[in-house]
Design a protein around this motif. Structure first.
Motif, PDB file in Angstrom:
ATOM      1  N   LYS A 267      -0.187 -10.387   3.241  1.00  0.00           N
ATOM      2  CA  LYS A 267      -0.219  -9.499   4.406  1.00  0.00           C
ATOM      3  C   LYS A 267       0.241 -10.185   5.670  1.00  0.00           C
ATOM      4  O   LYS A 267       0.759  -9.545   6.567  1.00  0.00           O
ATOM      5  CB  LYS A 267      -1.648  -8.983   4.600  1.00  0.00           C
ATOM      6  N   ARG A 268      -0.023 -11.472   5.769  1.00  0.00           N
ATOM      7  CA  ARG A 268       0.206 -12.118   7.055  1.00  0.00           C
ATOM      8  C   ARG A 268       1.134 -13.320   6.944  1.00  0.00           C
ATOM      9  O   ARG A 268       1.388 -13.992   7.940  1.00  0.00           O
ATOM     10  CB  ARG A 268      -1.132 -12.554   7.641  1.00  0.00           C
ATOM     11  N   ARG A 642       1.494  -4.031   1.022  1.00  0.00           N
ATOM     12  CA  ARG A 642       0.449  -4.271   2.014  1.00  0.00           C
ATOM     13  C   ARG A 642       0.992  -5.032   3.217  1.00  0.00           C
ATOM     14  O   ARG A 642       1.651  -6.039   3.064  1.00  0.00           O
ATOM     15  CB  ARG A 642      -0.693  -5.051   1.392  1.00  0.00           C
ATOM     16  N   VAL A 643       0.715  -4.536   4.385  1.00  0.00           N
ATOM     17  CA  VAL A 643       1.058  -5.243   5.608  1.00  0.00           C
ATOM     18  C   VAL A 643      -0.222  -5.428   6.392  1.00  0.00           C
ATOM     19  O   VAL A 643      -0.951  -4.475   6.590  1.00  0.00           O
ATOM     20  CB  VAL A 643       1.980  -4.418   6.519  1.00  0.00           C
ATOM     21  N   GLY A 644      -0.486  -6.606   6.837  1.00  0.00           N
ATOM     22  CA  GLY A 644      -1.655  -6.800   7.678  1.00  0.00           C
ATOM     23  C   GLY A 644      -1.208  -6.914   9.115  1.00  0.00           C
ATOM     24  O   GLY A 644      -0.547  -7.860   9.489  1.00  0.00           O
ATOM     25  N   ALA A 645      -1.535  -5.913   9.904  1.00  0.00           N
ATOM     26  CA  ALA A 645      -1.161  -5.987  11.311  1.00  0.00           C
ATOM     27  C   ALA A 645      -2.437  -6.019  12.128  1.00  0.00           C
ATOM     28  O   ALA A 645      -3.447  -5.445  11.729  1.00  0.00           O
ATOM     29  CB  ALA A 645      -0.322  -4.781  11.699  1.00  0.00           C
ATOM     30  N   PRO A 646      -2.416  -6.709  13.244  1.00  0.00           N
ATOM     31  CA  PRO A 646      -3.619  -6.770  14.062  1.00  0.00           C
ATOM     32  C   PRO A 646      -3.882  -5.402  14.687  1.00  0.00           C
ATOM     33  O   PRO A 646      -2.972  -4.610  14.876  1.00  0.00           O
ATOM     34  CB  PRO A 646      -3.261  -7.796  15.119  1.00  0.00           C
ATOM     35  N   LYS A 647      -5.151  -5.157  14.996  1.00  0.00           N
ATOM     36  CA  LYS A 647      -5.429  -3.997  15.851  1.00  0.00           C
ATOM     37  C   LYS A 647      -4.962  -4.381  17.233  1.00  0.00           C
ATOM     38  O   LYS A 647      -5.222  -5.482  17.702  1.00  0.00           O
ATOM     39  CB  LYS A 647      -6.937  -3.727  15.865  1.00  0.00           C
ATOM     40  N   MET A 648      -4.298  -3.464  17.872  1.00  0.00           N
ATOM     41  CA  MET A 648      -3.824  -3.827  19.202  1.00  0.00           C
ATOM     42  C   MET A 648      -5.014  -3.935  20.130  1.00  0.00           C
ATOM     43  O   MET A 648      -6.002  -3.227  19.962  1.00  0.00           O
ATOM     44  CB  MET A 648      -2.866  -2.756  19.704  1.00  0.00           C
ATOM     45  N   ARG A 652      -4.385  -2.072  25.690  1.00  0.00           N
ATOM     46  CA  ARG A 652      -2.947  -1.844  25.538  1.00  0.00           C
ATOM     47  C   ARG A 652      -2.715  -0.580  24.707  1.00  0.00           C
ATOM     48  O   ARG A 652      -1.874   0.249  25.028  1.00  0.00           O
ATOM     49  CB  ARG A 652      -2.305  -3.047  24.842  1.00  0.00           C
ATOM     50  N   ARG A 657      -1.085   5.103  24.603  1.00  0.00           N
ATOM     51  CA  ARG A 657      -1.340   6.490  24.259  1.00  0.00           C
ATOM     52  C   ARG A 657      -1.241   7.386  25.494  1.00  0.00           C
ATOM     53  O   ARG A 657      -0.716   8.476  25.431  1.00  0.00           O
ATOM     54  CB  ARG A 657      -2.729   6.621  23.620  1.00  0.00           C
TER      55      ARG A 657
END
Lengths: 659, 384
Positions: A267-268, A642-648, A652, A657
């Motif tokens: 993922k990372r 699977r991609v592991g992305a951080p929660k923004m 931000r 939004r």
């Protein structure tokens, strides 16, 4: 004629493996697709040849062809058909053939499902796989050939070791071997990455499913082996820290670490170099496991192969494979590209913690298992490291792992929030207290057991926490939550099952050890044996004849509150061919607990030594193992990328939004 | 002939299969395709987003992450594309020649060394028919049925007993010999047969019961070879080495040199000599070597070994005993033997540990505990 054809097929497989060890590698170095394709074809050819070879030996066992030495030594023409077949791997030679058979199967699987791996990586992987195969073919042919013939053929075989005449032998070794051998794939991938000098994104996507597959089988194999030992050895223990058990447990621990670090890598793209090392170590431990069981360095319950001369050959194999891989690692690893960064408190961080603890636990078991051997080899002093050592060292290491387990899935990638995670685990803490209180109300002390039960409940509740969190249960209407839960990726469900399985096993272990009951005594027919609210009425012994044994069967009527609830029939079997006796325990399942009755000596005056155990919640130990394996299957069936992305960072995200 | 055709066929088929890539048109090489992986991942994010499985902000973050990796991978791929070396035809030919020559050569060499092609003929197995068209098992079953109907037919038991013996069914052999003696009266041969069956059952140990039987056989015929041999073995197992030696030597002295039964006697004597030699070498000559009581086959195996091997062998026997007791601790004499054996090997710690283990294992049964303690007090090598 059939055995000779099997023998020749094995020899041909060796010849193919030698070609496959070299040609694809040359192809990969020179970008020649034709030479690389030899790897694929070779893998198929090895598998077909091994099927022929294995089939021929199975045929010899099925027909009781005693002109084959290994059939003569381990079979008997009166044995039930199923044991005739399983005795194939109930001995050293045959079990090694099963080992290479599975190895060839995995090679063929890589060849078949590896269409989207970069061609040169695939060719290198198959070549490395073939090195392992070649070494093992040589080992079998030179030191432990199952096709050695006897002339003239004896009229009758020597029978299979009675302890092994059990359905457990049909299931346990194949499961365990698929586990051991499955890790050879991640090993080959790791070595191939080191040879190629780079790790593609495809690498991580490929290694994890293979490791997961091996891990599932190893989990099932260990659980099955433990249950087998439990009901067959007649003293009701389910884990002995026996070196042979440790030998299967070490790759399991390392493999568990590998799964988690491969997750980070997939993922990372972090922890690459570490994952490669773990892949090498896990398979190395599998090899050592094979070595420990096979070489006769250790004689134990699994004493079906004791021949030190083979040990030297296996040592050479270990040296070449493990030593070679580690040397290659030391040389090439520094040149590999490192990946993503992360904060200490994050999903990655928690997985690193998991890896540290699991590796330490592996090392502990390793030292406890091999130190006595090394000491004996060097100084001649014999010491025994038994259960106390492992209980003292292993338990403290596993408590922090269990505490950390529920946190992992609740932390975000790259940077996590431990406060928020702790809040979400509130109900897990509550569950822990409730669980401990229930146990206290039902059983009372000891306090350590109560704490452990609480820990078990905490792990189970904590495992469900992620599910509740992501489905929004308690926050949205139940139907919506249900719908969302169904839509969750299977790997999330898999994680839950696997982690909850840990908790279940823990609870089972604690209940069995803290509150199990045991009565041993010599009884005459007509006696009544009380245990844990049950009464066993011993009615007497009667003789019975099996296919290749005679048995004394004791009949016990089980009463609960004066009402008859069943009959248990433990027995002692006498096998005349080997002049051996076995004690067949009788088990009765009540809820999750079991009544366990085994016979000891039968005296001339008809008194019989009887051991009776009441084991509350003992089945949870293996149900937990099954849950872990089921979690693995769910996760394996999740084919999503699977991609592991951080929660923004929250502000931000909000800014974007509103924008 | 068919057999060799099959082997050749297998070799050719394997060769053809492995060399297949050389014959068909080559497919192109599939290069490192990180780009494809990342593109798949991007599509996956969109699908998840559409299905509501991930939140929009999460999807956005993932998209950025993957795109970043995608760009990097694309750069790498572009740099790599320049080097696409020409394929050397010569190397390919060398490789195919190597496979075609080496593969059958390796196979042939190994099979020549290990195979047993003469065994590829029809086999005599347990299923093979003997005279009268019956398998061995069927014949035994027939005789067994016969004695069931005629329980006083001693002759049939006398036929069965040696067959049981050869099949290793010692319990059945003991019962059969017992019947023979009961019905037909005793003779030296019958008593000796019973004795051998008892020794077989005890895995080579000449038990007190067996000794009584052999004594009887000897009283019926003072030249009974099996009785004399096993009584000598009994003496040996008691540690009365000189007695054993004398008895065996006496046997040889009165024997015709080519009698078949002299071989095991000679072997036993050779083993005695070898053990004495080993004892001279050992640091502490006071300690007897043969403590755990070897079985006949052990003796036979040990006589073929040199000193170092023999020590290892004795250790392995002790380990085997320890192992047996670990599996089934209900054997007070066995425990005592183990403790003695450790003592002899100079492993005081282990002897102590074994004593403790024994007391634990036998703890449930006072009578056995007493038997153990008694056996422990007896000198090592005393009759068991």
């Amino acid at each position: 004629m059939i055995p000779e054809i099997g023998h020749y097929a094995l020899i041909l497989a060796l010849a193919v493996s030698l070609a496959q060890s070299i040609v694809p590698l040359v192809g990969a170095r020179t970008h020649d697709p034709v030479l690389m394709d030899v790897g694929t074809k070779g893998a198929y050819a090895q598998f077909i040849l091994m099927c022929v070879s294995f089939g021929a030996l199975a045929f010899a066992y099925g027909r009781s062809d005693f002109s084959v030495a290994s059939v003569f030594e381990n079979s008997h023409s009166l044995m039930p058909e199923i044991y005739k077949f399983t005795s194939l791997w109930g001995n050293h030679e045959g079990s090694m053939l099963l080992w290479v058979m599975i190895l060839a199967l995995f090679g063929a699987l890589v060849a078949a499902f590896g269409a989207n791996i970069p061609t040169s990586l695939k060719a290198t992987v198959l070549a490395v796989q073939s090195w392992i195969a070649a070494l093992f073919y040589l080992f079998i042919l030179i030191t432990s050939n199952p096709f050695t013939r006897l002339a003239p053929a004896p009229a009758q075989g020597r029978d299979l070791n009675p302890i092994l005449q059990d359905p457990g032998l049909a299931i346990h070794p194949p499961l365990l071997y698929v586990g051991y051998v499955g890790f050879s794939i991640s090993f080959s991938f790791a070595v191939a990455a080191l040879i190629e000098g780079r790790i593609d994104a495809a690498w991580a996507r490929w290694v994890r499913p293979w490791a997961l597959l091996a891990w599932i089988f190893l989990t099932l194999g260990i659980a099955m082996g433990s249950y087998w030992a439990y009901y067959t050895l007649g003293w009701g223990g389910w884990w002995f820290w026996d070196p042979v058990e440790n030998a299967s447990f070490m790759p399991w621990l390392a493999g568990t670490a590998l799964l988690h670090s491969a997750l980070v890598m997939e993922k990372r793209e972090a922890l690459k170099v570490w994952t490669i090392l773990l892949a090498i170590l896990t398979f190395s431990l599998s090899l050592i496991g094979t070595f420990i069981v096979r070489s006769g360095v250790l004689t134990s319950v699994h004493a079906f192969a004791s021949d030190p001369s083979r040990g030297v050959f296996i040592l050479v194999i270990l040296l070449l494979l493990i030593g070679g891989a580690l040397a290659l690692y030391a040389w090439r690893a520094p040149s590999l590209r490192q990946g993503g960064l992360f904060a200490p408190i994050s999903r990655e961080g928690s997985l690193v913690l998991n890896n540290l603890l699991l590796s330490t636990a592996t090392a502990t078991v390793f030292v406890g298992t091999l130190y006595p051997l090394a000491l004996e080899a060097l100084t001649g002093a014999k010491i025994s490291v038994g259960a106390p050592f492992f209980n003292l060292t292993f338990a403290p290491l596993f408590v922090p792992i269990l505490i950390a387990v529920p946190f992992g899935p609740l932390l975000a990638w790259k940077r996590g929030d431990i406060r928020a995670a702790t809040q979400r685990l509130t109900f897990a803490f509550v569950a822990a207290v409730v669980g401990a209180l229930i146990a206290f109300a039902l059983q009372g002390k000891p306090v350590v057991a109560l704490a452990a039960i609480g820990l078990g409940f905490y792990v189970i509740a904590g495992s469900i926490a992620e599910l509740i969190e992501r489905s929004g249960l308690f926050r949205v209407p139940v139907s919506t939550a249900f719908h969302r839960a169904r839509g969750l990726p299977r790997s999330t469900w898999g994680t839950m099952f696997a982690h909850a399985g840990l908790g279940l096993t823990l609870i089972g272990i604690v209940c069995e050890t803290a509150w199990g009951l045991e009565t041993i005594g010599a009884y005459k027919p007509g006696a009544t044996i009380p245990i844990g609210g049950y009464e066993l009425k011993y009615e007497g012994l009667s003789p019975r004849k099996g296919p290749n044994f005679t048995a004394d069967v004791a009949r016990m009527i089980v009463l609960r509150d004066g009402r008859e609830i069943g009959v248990m029939e433990p027995s002692k079997r006498a096998f005349s061919t080997r002049s051996m006796n076995t004690s067949e325990a009788a088990l009765m399942t009540r809820g999750l607990g079991q009544l366990y009755v085994a016979l000891g000596d039968i005296n001339a005056d008809k008194t019989t030594t009887v051991r009776v155990y009441w084991k509350p919640f003992v089945l949870l130990i293996w149900i937990g193992g099954l849950a872990m394996a089921f979690g693995g299957v769910l996760s394996l069936s999740d084919r999503r990328l699977r991609v592991g992305a951080p929660k923004m960072a929250r502000n931000r995200a909000q800014a974007e939004r509103t924008a | 002939m068919t057999f060799w055709l099959i082997l050749s066929g297998m070799t050719l088929a394997t060769l053809a299969f492995v060399a297949l890539p050389f014959l068909t048109r080559a497919r192109g090489e599939r290069r490192g395709d990180d780009v494809a992986v990342y593109k798949d991942q991007l599509a996956e994010i969109e699908r998840d987003l559409a299905a509501g499985r991930i939140a929009p902000e999460e999807a956005e973050a993932s998209r950025i992450e993957v795109s970043r990796r995608l760009l990097k991978a694309a750069d790498r791929e572009k740099a790599g594309e320049a080097e696409q070396p020409a394929i050397a035809r010569g190397r390919r030919t060398a490789a195919i020649a190597f496979v075609i020559l080496a593969l059958p050569a390796v196979a042939a060499a190994f099979y020549y060394r290990l195979g047993a092609p003469w065994e590829a003929l029809p086999q005599t197995t347990a299923e093979a028919k003997g005279p009268g068209g019956l398998t061995l098992a069927e014949m035994i079953a027939k005789v067994e049925a016969h004695v069931r109907d005629n329980p006083n037919d001693g002759r049939s038991y006398e036929v069965l007993a040696p067959v049981y013996m050869r099949l290793g069914r010692f319990d059945d052999a003991i019962a059969a010999w017992g019947k023979v003696i009961e019905i037909l009266g005793d003779s030296s041969i019958r008593e000796a047969g019973l004795g051998e069956a008892l020794v077989g059952k005890a895995q080579g140990d000449v038990t007190p019961e067996a000794r009584k039987v052999f004594d009887k056989a000897l009283s019926l015929d003072k030249n009974s070879v099996p009785a004399r041999y096993y009584l000598a073995l009994a003496a040996f197992q008691d540690g009365k080495r000189d007695d054993a030696r004398k008895m065996w030597n006496d046997m040889l002295a009165g024997a015709q040199q080519d009698a078949a039964w002299t071989t095991p006697v000679r072997r036993a004597l050779a083993e005695l000599d070898a053990q004495d030699a080993a004892r001279d070498v050992a640091k502490d000559p006071a300690k007897p070597q043969a403590a755990p009581g070897p079985t006949a086959s052990d003796v036979e195996a040990a006589s073929k070994m040199d000193t170092g091997d023999r020590n290892a062998f004795i250790r392995s026997m002790v380990a085997r005993l320890a192992d047996k007791l670990k599996q089934n601790g209900d054997d007070p004499e066995g425990w005592a033997r183990l403790v003695h054996a450790y003592g002899v090997l100079g492993e005081a710690d282990k002897a102590q540990a074994a004593t403790a283990d024994a007391r634990k294992a036998l703890g449930g049964d006072v009578a056995k505990l007493v038997r153990f303690e008694d056996a422990l007090k007896a000198p090592s090598g005393a009759p068991r």
